[in-house]
Design a protein around this motif. Sequence first.
Motif, PDB file in Angstrom:
ATOM      1  N   HIS A 178       0.905  -1.163   0.000  1.00 52.39           N
ATOM      2  CA  HIS A 178       0.000   0.000   0.000  1.00 52.39           C
ATOM      3  C   HIS A 178       0.937   1.204   0.000  1.00 52.39           C
ATOM      4  O   HIS A 178       1.565   1.493   1.009  1.00 52.39           O
ATOM      5  CB  HIS A 178      -0.846  -0.047   1.265  1.00 52.39           C
ATOM      6  N   ALA A 179       1.040   1.866  -1.142  1.00 56.48           N
ATOM      7  CA  ALA A 179       2.112   2.856  -1.266  1.00 56.48           C
ATOM      8  C   ALA A 179       1.641   4.185  -1.837  1.00 56.48           C
ATOM      9  O   ALA A 179       0.927   4.218  -2.830  1.00 56.48           O
ATOM     10  CB  ALA A 179       3.226   2.302  -2.140  1.00 56.48           C
ATOM     11  N   PHE A 180       2.061   5.248  -1.211  1.00 60.76           N
ATOM     12  CA  PHE A 180       2.039   6.607  -1.701  1.00 60.76           C
ATOM     13  C   PHE A 180       0.647   7.199  -1.890  1.00 60.76           C
ATOM     14  O   PHE A 180      -0.257   6.577  -2.398  1.00 60.76           O
ATOM     15  CB  PHE A 180       2.862   6.738  -2.983  1.00 60.76           C
ATOM     16  N   SER A 181       0.533   8.417  -1.493  1.00 56.92           N
ATOM     17  CA  SER A 181      -0.716   9.171  -1.619  1.00 56.92           C
ATOM     18  C   SER A 181      -0.829   9.712  -3.046  1.00 56.92           C
ATOM     19  O   SER A 181       0.159   9.776  -3.787  1.00 56.92           O
ATOM     20  CB  SER A 181      -0.711  10.348  -0.643  1.00 56.92           C
ATOM     21  N   PRO A 182      -2.021  10.134  -3.441  1.00 63.35           N
ATOM     22  CA  PRO A 182      -2.170  10.748  -4.765  1.00 63.35           C
ATOM     23  C   PRO A 182      -1.224  11.941  -4.961  1.00 63.35           C
ATOM     24  O   PRO A 182      -0.655  12.109  -6.034  1.00 63.35           O
ATOM     25  CB  PRO A 182      -3.630  11.177  -4.796  1.00 63.35           C
ATOM     26  N   MET A 183      -1.043  12.742  -3.928  1.00 59.54           N
ATOM     27  CA  MET A 183      -0.148  13.901  -4.060  1.00 59.54           C
ATOM     28  C   MET A 183       1.302  13.460  -4.256  1.00 59.54           C
ATOM     29  O   MET A 183       2.039  14.080  -5.027  1.00 59.54           O
ATOM     30  CB  MET A 183      -0.269  14.805  -2.828  1.00 59.54           C
ATOM     31  N   GLU A 184       1.719  12.395  -3.579  1.00 58.56           N
ATOM     32  CA  GLU A 184       3.080  11.891  -3.758  1.00 58.56           C
ATOM     33  C   GLU A 184       3.294  11.378  -5.185  1.00 58.56           C
ATOM     34  O   GLU A 184       4.339  11.622  -5.789  1.00 58.56           O
ATOM     35  CB  GLU A 184       3.374  10.781  -2.742  1.00 58.56           C
TER      36      GLU A 184
END
Length: 94
Positions: free
Chosen positions: A70-76
């Motif tokens: 489960h990796a990284f936000s939309p902004m990232e």
Amino acid sequence: MYWHLQILRFQEEDGYILSIPEILEKTKAAVDVNATEVCIQGGLLPDWMFLIIVRSLRVLKKVYPHIHIHAFSPMEVFHAARNSNLSYKDTLAR
């Protein structure tokens, strides 16, 4: 079982970015306690390129194919895409 894996910290002077071996070491610690998922959070570093992210995820998945990432936000994702001169769609496709 869920395990949180923070691969970088930059809000303080002693911030860090984990190397791939360090990410694998932390993931092994999670696997050793029967984790089935790791959550990877990054940040919005000005020079963090998408290829660094992809390389880390590919190595992690190769070594631990059974672990859900489960990796990284939309902004990232958007930030890394912009730093790498890619569209967000091309970024997600990789």
